[in-house]
Design a protein around this motif. Structure first.
Motif, PDB file in Angstrom:
ATOM      1  N   LEU A  14      36.860  89.363  37.855  1.00  0.00           N
ATOM      2  CA  LEU A  14      35.798  90.351  37.643  1.00  0.00           C
ATOM      3  C   LEU A  14      34.668  90.338  38.671  1.00  0.00           C
ATOM      4  O   LEU A  14      34.247  91.380  39.155  1.00  0.00           O
ATOM      5  CB  LEU A  14      35.189  90.159  36.246  1.00  0.00           C
ATOM      6  CG  LEU A  14      36.097  90.526  35.077  1.00  0.00           C
ATOM      7  CD1 LEU A  14      35.398  90.233  33.758  1.00  0.00           C
ATOM      8  CD2 LEU A  14      36.493  91.993  35.156  1.00  0.00           C
ATOM      9  N   TYR A  15      34.138  89.161  38.965  1.00  0.00           N
ATOM     10  CA  TYR A  15      32.928  89.088  39.802  1.00  0.00           C
ATOM     11  C   TYR A  15      33.031  87.952  40.802  1.00  0.00           C
ATOM     12  O   TYR A  15      33.955  87.150  40.762  1.00  0.00           O
ATOM     13  CB  TYR A  15      31.677  88.837  38.932  1.00  0.00           C
ATOM     14  CG  TYR A  15      31.448  89.880  37.874  1.00  0.00           C
ATOM     15  CD1 TYR A  15      30.839  91.085  38.188  1.00  0.00           C
ATOM     16  CD2 TYR A  15      31.838  89.645  36.558  1.00  0.00           C
ATOM     17  CE1 TYR A  15      30.631  92.045  37.202  1.00  0.00           C
ATOM     18  CE2 TYR A  15      31.628  90.605  35.570  1.00  0.00           C
ATOM     19  CZ  TYR A  15      31.026  91.792  35.896  1.00  0.00           C
ATOM     20  OH  TYR A  15      30.822  92.732  34.956  1.00  0.00           O
ATOM     21  N   ALA A  97      22.069  68.237  28.161  1.00  0.00           N
ATOM     22  CA  ALA A  97      22.767  69.216  28.995  1.00  0.00           C
ATOM     23  C   ALA A  97      23.188  70.364  28.090  1.00  0.00           C
ATOM     24  O   ALA A  97      23.649  70.130  26.962  1.00  0.00           O
ATOM     25  CB  ALA A  97      23.987  68.570  29.644  1.00  0.00           C
ATOM     26  N   MET A  98      23.001  71.600  28.538  1.00  0.00           N
ATOM     27  CA  MET A  98      23.470  72.748  27.757  1.00  0.00           C
ATOM     28  C   MET A  98      24.439  73.555  28.616  1.00  0.00           C
ATOM     29  O   MET A  98      24.251  73.681  29.830  1.00  0.00           O
ATOM     30  CB  MET A  98      22.326  73.619  27.221  1.00  0.00           C
ATOM     31  CG  MET A  98      21.257  73.997  28.166  1.00  0.00           C
ATOM     32  SD  MET A  98      20.004  75.133  27.412  1.00  0.00           S
ATOM     33  CE  MET A  98      19.161  74.139  26.223  1.00  0.00           C
ATOM     34  N   THR A  99      25.479  74.075  27.972  1.00  0.00           N
ATOM     35  CA  THR A  99      26.479  74.871  28.690  1.00  0.00           C
ATOM     36  C   THR A  99      26.716  76.182  27.960  1.00  0.00           C
ATOM     37  O   THR A  99      26.989  76.184  26.751  1.00  0.00           O
ATOM     38  CB  THR A  99      27.812  74.098  28.799  1.00  0.00           C
ATOM     39  OG1 THR A  99      27.572  72.879  29.506  1.00  0.00           O
ATOM     40  CG2 THR A  99      28.855  74.902  29.553  1.00  0.00           C
ATOM     41  N   PHE A 100      26.585  77.263  28.695  1.00  0.00           N
ATOM     42  CA  PHE A 100      26.885  78.606  28.169  1.00  0.00           C
ATOM     43  C   PHE A 100      28.248  79.020  28.701  1.00  0.00           C
ATOM     44  O   PHE A 100      28.554  78.794  29.872  1.00  0.00           O
ATOM     45  CB  PHE A 100      25.851  79.627  28.671  1.00  0.00           C
ATOM     46  CG  PHE A 100      24.470  79.376  28.148  1.00  0.00           C
ATOM     47  CD1 PHE A 100      24.000  80.073  27.052  1.00  0.00           C
ATOM     48  CD2 PHE A 100      23.646  78.435  28.750  1.00  0.00           C
ATOM     49  CE1 PHE A 100      22.716  79.839  26.562  1.00  0.00           C
ATOM     50  CE2 PHE A 100      22.369  78.188  28.272  1.00  0.00           C
ATOM     51  CZ  PHE A 100      21.910  78.896  27.174  1.00  0.00           C
ATOM     52  N   PHE A 101      29.055  79.655  27.862  1.00  0.00           N
ATOM     53  CA  PHE A 101      30.353  80.191  28.295  1.00  0.00           C
ATOM     54  C   PHE A 101      30.400  81.649  27.874  1.00  0.00           C
ATOM     55  O   PHE A 101      30.294  81.956  26.690  1.00  0.00           O
ATOM     56  CB  PHE A 101      31.489  79.393  27.639  1.00  0.00           C
ATOM     57  CG  PHE A 101      32.865  79.929  27.929  1.00  0.00           C
ATOM     58  CD1 PHE A 101      33.214  80.349  29.207  1.00  0.00           C
ATOM     59  CD2 PHE A 101      33.819  80.008  26.925  1.00  0.00           C
ATOM     60  CE1 PHE A 101      34.480  80.844  29.480  1.00  0.00           C
ATOM     61  CE2 PHE A 101      35.096  80.493  27.185  1.00  0.00           C
ATOM     62  CZ  PHE A 101      35.423  80.916  28.468  1.00  0.00           C
ATOM     63  N   TRP A 102      30.531  82.525  28.881  1.00  0.00           N
ATOM     64  CA  TRP A 102      30.611  83.958  28.611  1.00  0.00           C
ATOM     65  C   TRP A 102      31.979  84.448  29.088  1.00  0.00           C
ATOM     66  O   TRP A 102      32.134  84.881  30.257  1.00  0.00           O
ATOM     67  CB  TRP A 102      29.469  84.679  29.329  1.00  0.00           C
ATOM     68  CG  TRP A 102      28.118  84.307  28.772  1.00  0.00           C
ATOM     69  CD1 TRP A 102      27.758  84.308  27.458  1.00  0.00           C
ATOM     70  CD2 TRP A 102      26.961  83.895  29.504  1.00  0.00           C
ATOM     71  NE1 TRP A 102      26.444  83.907  27.323  1.00  0.00           N
ATOM     72  CE2 TRP A 102      25.927  83.654  28.553  1.00  0.00           C
ATOM     73  CE3 TRP A 102      26.689  83.698  30.855  1.00  0.00           C
ATOM     74  CZ2 TRP A 102      24.653  83.231  28.927  1.00  0.00           C
ATOM     75  CZ3 TRP A 102      25.418  83.274  31.228  1.00  0.00           C
ATOM     76  CH2 TRP A 102      24.415  83.057  30.270  1.00  0.00           C
ATOM     77  N   PRO A 103      32.991  84.375  28.211  1.00  0.00           N
ATOM     78  CA  PRO A 103      34.354  84.702  28.646  1.00  0.00           C
ATOM     79  C   PRO A 103      34.506  86.139  29.102  1.00  0.00           C
ATOM     80  O   PRO A 103      35.297  86.414  30.003  1.00  0.00           O
ATOM     81  CB  PRO A 103      35.219  84.392  27.414  1.00  0.00           C
ATOM     82  CG  PRO A 103      34.274  84.236  26.270  1.00  0.00           C
ATOM     83  CD  PRO A 103      32.941  83.884  26.835  1.00  0.00           C
ATOM     84  N   GLY A 104      33.742  87.066  28.496  1.00  0.00           N
ATOM     85  CA  GLY A 104      33.860  88.471  28.896  1.00  0.00           C
ATOM     86  C   GLY A 104      33.438  88.694  30.339  1.00  0.00           C
ATOM     87  O   GLY A 104      33.828  89.688  30.966  1.00  0.00           O
ATOM     88  N   LEU A 105      32.631  87.792  30.868  1.00  0.00           N
ATOM     89  CA  LEU A 105      32.172  87.892  32.263  1.00  0.00           C
ATOM     90  C   LEU A 105      32.840  86.840  33.142  1.00  0.00           C
ATOM     91  O   LEU A 105      32.519  86.755  34.329  1.00  0.00           O
ATOM     92  CB  LEU A 105      30.649  87.704  32.317  1.00  0.00           C
ATOM     93  CG  LEU A 105      29.820  88.772  31.604  1.00  0.00           C
ATOM     94  CD1 LEU A 105      28.386  88.300  31.408  1.00  0.00           C
ATOM     95  CD2 LEU A 105      29.830  90.069  32.401  1.00  0.00           C
ATOM     96  N   GLU A 106      33.690  86.013  32.547  1.00  0.00           N
ATOM     97  CA  GLU A 106      34.358  84.916  33.265  1.00  0.00           C
ATOM     98  C   GLU A 106      33.313  83.997  33.888  1.00  0.00           C
ATOM     99  O   GLU A 106      33.398  83.622  35.058  1.00  0.00           O
ATOM    100  CB  GLU A 106      35.336  85.480  34.317  1.00  0.00           C
ATOM    101  CG  GLU A 106      36.373  86.400  33.678  1.00  0.00           C
ATOM    102  CD  GLU A 106      37.246  87.152  34.671  1.00  0.00           C
ATOM    103  OE1 GLU A 106      36.900  87.232  35.862  1.00  0.00           O
ATOM    104  OE2 GLU A 106      38.297  87.672  34.235  1.00  0.00           O
ATOM    105  N   ARG A 107      32.299  83.639  33.092  1.00  0.00           N
ATOM    106  CA  ARG A 107      31.177  82.870  33.623  1.00  0.00           C
ATOM    107  C   ARG A 107      30.817  81.670  32.749  1.00  0.00           C
ATOM    108  O   ARG A 107      30.968  81.714  31.526  1.00  0.00           O
ATOM    109  CB  ARG A 107      29.926  83.756  33.707  1.00  0.00           C
ATOM    110  CG  ARG A 107      29.984  84.734  34.830  1.00  0.00           C
ATOM    111  CD  ARG A 107      28.798  85.673  34.802  1.00  0.00           C
ATOM    112  NE  ARG A 107      28.861  86.554  35.967  1.00  0.00           N
ATOM    113  CZ  ARG A 107      28.108  87.622  36.124  1.00  0.00           C
ATOM    114  NH1 ARG A 107      27.222  87.968  35.202  1.00  0.00           N
ATOM    115  NH2 ARG A 107      28.227  88.365  37.207  1.00  0.00           N
ATOM    116  N   GLN A 108      30.303  80.657  33.437  1.00  0.00           N
ATOM    117  CA  GLN A 108      29.727  79.489  32.766  1.00  0.00           C
ATOM    118  C   GLN A 108      28.406  79.163  33.460  1.00  0.00           C
ATOM    119  O   GLN A 108      28.305  79.285  34.681  1.00  0.00           O
ATOM    120  CB  GLN A 108      30.685  78.307  32.915  1.00  0.00           C
ATOM    121  CG  GLN A 108      30.095  76.954  32.572  1.00  0.00           C
ATOM    122  CD  GLN A 108      31.081  75.819  32.818  1.00  0.00           C
ATOM    123  OE1 GLN A 108      31.655  75.296  31.884  1.00  0.00           O
ATOM    124  NE2 GLN A 108      31.286  75.443  34.074  1.00  0.00           N
TER     125      GLN A 108
END
Ligand SMILES: Cc1cc2nc3c(=O)[nH]c(=O)nc-3n(C[C@H](O)[C@H](O)[C@H](O)COP(=O)(O)O)c2cc1C
Length: 215
Positions: A14-15, A97-108
């Protein structure tokens, strides 16, 4: 035969993240990614959910999902019970430590830093802004403590509901916010054929320095 997940894989297309022209300030980039995630991560996904990892006094790591409730140059804010397991861990080792996962954007996004309790006035303001049932829940639930049965929790809720009948409950002292002050923020963008983009921002002498990392 053990279950194999080896064939479960997705190609990310995607990006991308540029070497030049990408944001110098990771907080600006985080804000852009979060607002895109709010549009693309359709319910039931919550764009502001993240995994928060803490380490206890014996060196064991613990990780759970929490909701980010705000961020600014001062840091990333979340709320919970100060007497919970995470509260105890943060009291003995104030780093997370915090981790965000945004699968719709293929991002972490990975964010690391020291954690402090939020200013009590800000915790009060957030507590008062919560729905009444959540306010009572914060009073009723001894988060992370053993319960004999669900009925025990329901009994605790009845007690606090009677205690605060017709009144605005104040914020319990054992409940409030934390602020993680970032010293490292890494953006990961999935790319085709596992050649992903990683931009790592580190705070050095008050300024963010950006480095590209191998995937
Ligand atoms: C989607 C989701 C959002 C959550 N949000 C929070 C939160 O904002 N604060 C919180 O204390 N727990 C939240 N939880 C519950 C935590 O994952 C965890 O069970 C709880 O904080 C107790 O963790 P501890 O025993 O390690 O302290 C959430 C769980 C999920 C699945």
């Amino acid at each position: 035969m053990p279950l194999s997940l080896a064939q479960l894989r997705r190609n990310y297309t995607l990006y991308g993240l540029r070497d030049d022209g990408e944001q110098d300030d990771p907080l600006v980039l985080f804000g852009q990614w979060l607002s895109q995630a709010r549009k693309t991560e359709a319910p039931p996904a919550e764009a502001n959910s993240m995994a928060l990892a803490t380490v206890d006094s014996e060196g064991y790591a613990h990780c759970r999902i929490l909701l980010l409730k705000g961020f600014s140059a001062e840091g990333f804010v979340f709320f919970g019970n100060y007497q919970s397991a995470k509260g105890e861990e943060l009291a003995s080792n104030p780093h997370a430590a915090m981790t965000f996962f945004w699968p719709g954007l293929e991002r972490q996004v990975r964010i690391e830093g020291a954690v402090e309790r939020l200013d009590p006035a800000l915790s009060d303001a957030y507590f008062l802004d919560r729905p009444a049932a959540s306010q009572l829940g914060a009073w009723a639930s001894p988060q992370s403590q053993p319960l004999t049965h669900r009925s025990e929790l329901e009994g605790l809720l009845r007690e606090v509901t009677e205690r605060f009948a017709g009144q605005q409950p104040p914020r319990p002292e054992h409940w409030g916010g934390y602020c993680l002050q970032p010293r490292r923020i890494e953006f990961w963008q999935g790319r085709p054929d596992r050649l992903h983009d990683r931009l790592d921002y580190r705070l050095r002498n008050g300024a963010w320095q950006r480095t590209r990392l191998a995937p």
